[in-house]
Write a protein that holds these residues in place. Structure first.
Motif, PDB file in Angstrom:
ATOM      1  N   GLY A  45       0.812  -1.210   0.000  1.00  0.00           N
ATOM      2  CA  GLY A  45       0.000   0.000   0.000  1.00  0.00           C
ATOM      3  C   GLY A  45       0.845   1.259   0.000  1.00  0.00           C
ATOM      4  O   GLY A  45       2.078   1.199   0.009  1.00  0.00           O
ATOM      5  N   TRP A  46       0.148   2.405  -0.012  1.00  0.00           N
ATOM      6  CA  TRP A  46       0.807   3.709  -0.034  1.00  0.00           C
ATOM      7  C   TRP A  46       0.233   4.587   1.080  1.00  0.00           C
ATOM      8  O   TRP A  46      -0.965   4.537   1.353  1.00  0.00           O
ATOM      9  N   ILE A  47       1.090   5.392   1.703  1.00  0.00           N
ATOM     10  CA  ILE A  47       0.667   6.285   2.770  1.00  0.00           C
ATOM     11  C   ILE A  47       0.849   7.738   2.319  1.00  0.00           C
ATOM     12  O   ILE A  47       1.971   8.144   1.985  1.00  0.00           O
ATOM     13  N   PRO A  48      -0.235   8.525   2.316  1.00  0.00           N
ATOM     14  CA  PRO A  48      -0.093   9.941   1.967  1.00  0.00           C
ATOM     15  C   PRO A  48       0.545  10.724   3.109  1.00  0.00           C
ATOM     16  O   PRO A  48       0.417  10.355   4.277  1.00  0.00           O
ATOM     17  N   VAL A  49       1.225  11.798   2.763  1.00  0.00           N
ATOM     18  CA  VAL A  49       1.813  12.674   3.775  1.00  0.00           C
ATOM     19  C   VAL A  49       0.699  13.567   4.329  1.00  0.00           C
ATOM     20  O   VAL A  49      -0.064  14.156   3.563  1.00  0.00           O
ATOM     21  N   PRO A  50       0.581  13.674   5.664  1.00  0.00           N
ATOM     22  CA  PRO A  50      -0.444  14.557   6.242  1.00  0.00           C
ATOM     23  C   PRO A  50      -0.294  15.988   5.720  1.00  0.00           C
ATOM     24  O   PRO A  50       0.817  16.461   5.492  1.00  0.00           O
ATOM     25  N   THR A  51      -1.403  16.656   5.526  1.00  0.00           N
ATOM     26  CA  THR A  51      -1.392  18.026   5.019  1.00  0.00           C
ATOM     27  C   THR A  51      -0.518  18.933   5.894  1.00  0.00           C
ATOM     28  O   THR A  51      -0.671  18.965   7.119  1.00  0.00           O
ATOM     29  N   GLY A  52       0.418  19.624   5.240  1.00  0.00           N
ATOM     30  CA  GLY A  52       1.288  20.560   5.953  1.00  0.00           C
ATOM     31  C   GLY A  52       2.461  19.921   6.675  1.00  0.00           C
ATOM     32  O   GLY A  52       3.241  20.619   7.337  1.00  0.00           O
ATOM     33  N   ALA A  53       2.599  18.615   6.545  1.00  0.00           N
ATOM     34  CA  ALA A  53       3.665  17.913   7.278  1.00  0.00           C
ATOM     35  C   ALA A  53       4.909  17.731   6.418  1.00  0.00           C
ATOM     36  O   ALA A  53       4.855  17.728   5.187  1.00  0.00           O
ATOM     37  N   THR A  54       6.039  17.592   7.090  1.00  0.00           N
ATOM     38  CA  THR A  54       7.278  17.168   6.455  1.00  0.00           C
ATOM     39  C   THR A  54       7.631  15.790   7.006  1.00  0.00           C
ATOM     40  O   THR A  54       7.347  15.483   8.162  1.00  0.00           O
ATOM     41  N   VAL A  55       8.244  14.979   6.165  1.00  0.00           N
ATOM     42  CA  VAL A  55       8.609  13.612   6.564  1.00  0.00           C
ATOM     43  C   VAL A  55      10.118  13.475   6.502  1.00  0.00           C
ATOM     44  O   VAL A  55      10.756  13.901   5.527  1.00  0.00           O
ATOM     45  N   SER A  56      10.693  12.895   7.536  1.00  0.00           N
ATOM     46  CA  SER A  56      12.148  12.733   7.581  1.00  0.00           C
ATOM     47  C   SER A  56      12.511  11.474   8.344  1.00  0.00           C
ATOM     48  O   SER A  56      11.693  10.896   9.076  1.00  0.00           O
ATOM     49  N   TYR A  57      13.767  11.066   8.168  1.00  0.00           N
ATOM     50  CA  TYR A  57      14.282   9.869   8.834  1.00  0.00           C
ATOM     51  C   TYR A  57      14.849  10.238  10.188  1.00  0.00           C
ATOM     52  O   TYR A  57      15.605  11.202  10.324  1.00  0.00           O
ATOM     53  N   ASP A  58      14.489   9.465  11.204  1.00  0.00           N
ATOM     54  CA  ASP A  58      15.017   9.650  12.554  1.00  0.00           C
ATOM     55  C   ASP A  58      15.986   8.507  12.849  1.00  0.00           C
ATOM     56  O   ASP A  58      15.569   7.360  13.018  1.00  0.00           O
ATOM     57  N   GLU A  59      17.272   8.847  12.875  1.00  0.00           N
ATOM     58  CA  GLU A  59      18.287   7.795  13.020  1.00  0.00           C
ATOM     59  C   GLU A  59      18.221   7.129  14.384  1.00  0.00           C
ATOM     60  O   GLU A  59      18.464   5.922  14.507  1.00  0.00           O
ATOM     61  N   ALA A  60      17.883   7.877  15.425  1.00  0.00           N
ATOM     62  CA  ALA A  60      17.858   7.316  16.778  1.00  0.00           C
ATOM     63  C   ALA A  60      16.872   6.155  16.890  1.00  0.00           C
ATOM     64  O   ALA A  60      17.147   5.138  17.545  1.00  0.00           O
ATOM     65  N   SER A  61      15.714   6.295  16.246  1.00  0.00           N
ATOM     66  CA  SER A  61      14.703   5.240  16.306  1.00  0.00           C
ATOM     67  C   SER A  61      14.670   4.378  15.048  1.00  0.00           C
ATOM     68  O   SER A  61      13.885   3.422  14.968  1.00  0.00           O
ATOM     69  N   ASP A  62      15.521   4.722  14.070  1.00  0.00           N
ATOM     70  CA  ASP A  62      15.542   4.036  12.785  1.00  0.00           C
ATOM     71  C   ASP A  62      14.129   3.949  12.204  1.00  0.00           C
ATOM     72  O   ASP A  62      13.648   2.879  11.823  1.00  0.00           O
ATOM     73  N   SER A  63      13.470   5.103  12.134  1.00  0.00           N
ATOM     74  CA  SER A  63      12.105   5.137  11.627  1.00  0.00           C
ATOM     75  C   SER A  63      11.848   6.477  10.954  1.00  0.00           C
ATOM     76  O   SER A  63      12.612   7.428  11.107  1.00  0.00           O
ATOM     77  N   LYS A  65       9.519   9.842  10.497  1.00  0.00           N
ATOM     78  CA  LYS A  65       8.687  10.690  11.345  1.00  0.00           C
ATOM     79  C   LYS A  65       8.041  11.775  10.481  1.00  0.00           C
ATOM     80  O   LYS A  65       8.615  12.233   9.495  1.00  0.00           O
ATOM     81  N   SER A  66       6.845  12.184  10.888  1.00  0.00           N
ATOM     82  CA  SER A  66       6.206  13.331  10.244  1.00  0.00           C
ATOM     83  C   SER A  66       6.064  14.440  11.276  1.00  0.00           C
ATOM     84  O   SER A  66       5.881  14.182  12.468  1.00  0.00           O
ATOM     85  N   LYS A  67       6.152  15.667  10.795  1.00  0.00           N
ATOM     86  CA  LYS A  67       6.127  16.809  11.706  1.00  0.00           C
ATOM     87  C   LYS A  67       5.399  17.971  11.044  1.00  0.00           C
ATOM     88  O   LYS A  67       5.633  18.287   9.880  1.00  0.00           O
ATOM     89  N   ILE A  68       4.496  18.597  11.817  1.00  0.00           N
ATOM     90  CA  ILE A  68       3.770  19.760  11.335  1.00  0.00           C
ATOM     91  C   ILE A  68       4.137  20.962  12.201  1.00  0.00           C
ATOM     92  O   ILE A  68       3.881  20.959  13.415  1.00  0.00           O
ATOM     93  N   GLY A  69       4.772  21.951  11.597  1.00  0.00           N
ATOM     94  CA  GLY A  69       5.146  23.158  12.324  1.00  0.00           C
ATOM     95  C   GLY A  69       6.015  22.867  13.531  1.00  0.00           C
ATOM     96  O   GLY A  69       6.986  22.113  13.454  1.00  0.00           O
ATOM     97  N   ASP A  75       5.201   9.203  14.590  1.00  0.00           N
ATOM     98  CA  ASP A  75       5.602   8.089  13.743  1.00  0.00           C
ATOM     99  C   ASP A  75       4.883   8.135  12.400  1.00  0.00           C
ATOM    100  O   ASP A  75       3.690   8.459  12.320  1.00  0.00           O
ATOM    101  N   PHE A  76       5.640   7.819  11.351  1.00  0.00           N
ATOM    102  CA  PHE A  76       5.095   7.756   9.999  1.00  0.00           C
ATOM    103  C   PHE A  76       5.479   6.386   9.454  1.00  0.00           C
ATOM    104  O   PHE A  76       6.666   6.089   9.290  1.00  0.00           O
ATOM    105  N   SER A  77       4.499   5.555   9.194  1.00  0.00           N
ATOM    106  CA  SER A  77       4.778   4.125   9.005  1.00  0.00           C
ATOM    107  C   SER A  77       5.182   3.711   7.594  1.00  0.00           C
ATOM    108  O   SER A  77       4.838   2.622   7.124  1.00  0.00           O
TER     109      SER A  77
END
Length: 206
Positions: A45-63, A65-69, A75-77
């Motif tokens: 499947g495919w996951i859309p990015v939440p409106t206004g969010a940026t998605v980036s890799y978090d090395e500490a958790s190896d996952s 993440k999405s962030k708004i403002g 978590d972004f799966s």
């Protein structure tokens, strides 16, 4: 009517030696900017990015993440794909179309050369699309385009292949690195030498 899907085999290599590189981490996006969810090498499947969010890799958790403002990251799966000991990542279940492979972490001792690599899978099928369990009889053309390079795929297996390169960190010049310091030292020596010659000339004139 048969619904065809395809597999891309991605090989991670050293840009100079072509050595196979393990441990590179990627996520896959489609042409709509959605992120892939992949289970055991197959797209689910495919996951859309939440409106206004940026998605980036978090090395500490190896996952991912999405962030708004200024809000806390959540978590972004999206699935993170890691190249194996043969430098290989395989993704099955892809339609023909345009995709972007985003490298989020380079292998140890390497730098990310190109953060994003776009590729296009193009396929042609026979008009009748009669399924007789011989893939090659229905699939008449298959290719992958990366940049300006087009590579034919395997009509029997539905697999296309591509390479993604990394540059060894030791081969990259860095500001303030050894090479720069050597140049500064040489330049300083030249300036000191020029100063000594100037002083000598002034003394001679006296």
């Amino acid at each position: 009517v048969i619904a065809f899907t395809y597999q891309v085999d991605i090989t991670k290599k050293d840009s100079t030696t072509n050595a196979l590189l393990s441990g590179a981490k990627f996520v896959l996006k489609n042409s709509d900017g959605e992120y892939a969810v992949i289970d055991n090498g197959k797209l689910t499947g495919w996951i859309p990015v939440p409106t206004g969010a940026t998605v980036s890799y978090d090395e500490a958790s190896d996952s991912m993440k999405s962030k708004i403002g200024e809000a806390d990251a959540t978590d972004f799966s999206a699935t993170i794909l890691t190249s194996d000991s043969n430098g290989l990542i395989s993704i099955a279940g892809l339609d023909d179309g345009i995709y972007t492979l985003k490298e989020v972490k380079a292998p140890d001792n390497y730098k990310i050369t190109n953060p994003e690599t776009s590729f296009t899978i193009t396929a042609d099928t026979s008009n009748s699309q009669t399924d007789n369990d011989i893939t090659g009889d229905e699939l008449t053309a298959l290719s992958i385009k990366v940049g300006s390079t087009i590579t034919n795929g395997n009509l029997d297996t539905g697999v296309v292949t591509m390479d993604v390169l990394n540059t060894n960190a030791a081969s990259l010049p860095t500001t303030g690195g050894t090479g720069t310091k050597v140049l500064y030292a040489i330049g300083g020596t030249i300036l000191v030498g020029a100063g000594m010659v100037l002083v000598s000339k002034k003394r001679a004139q006296k």
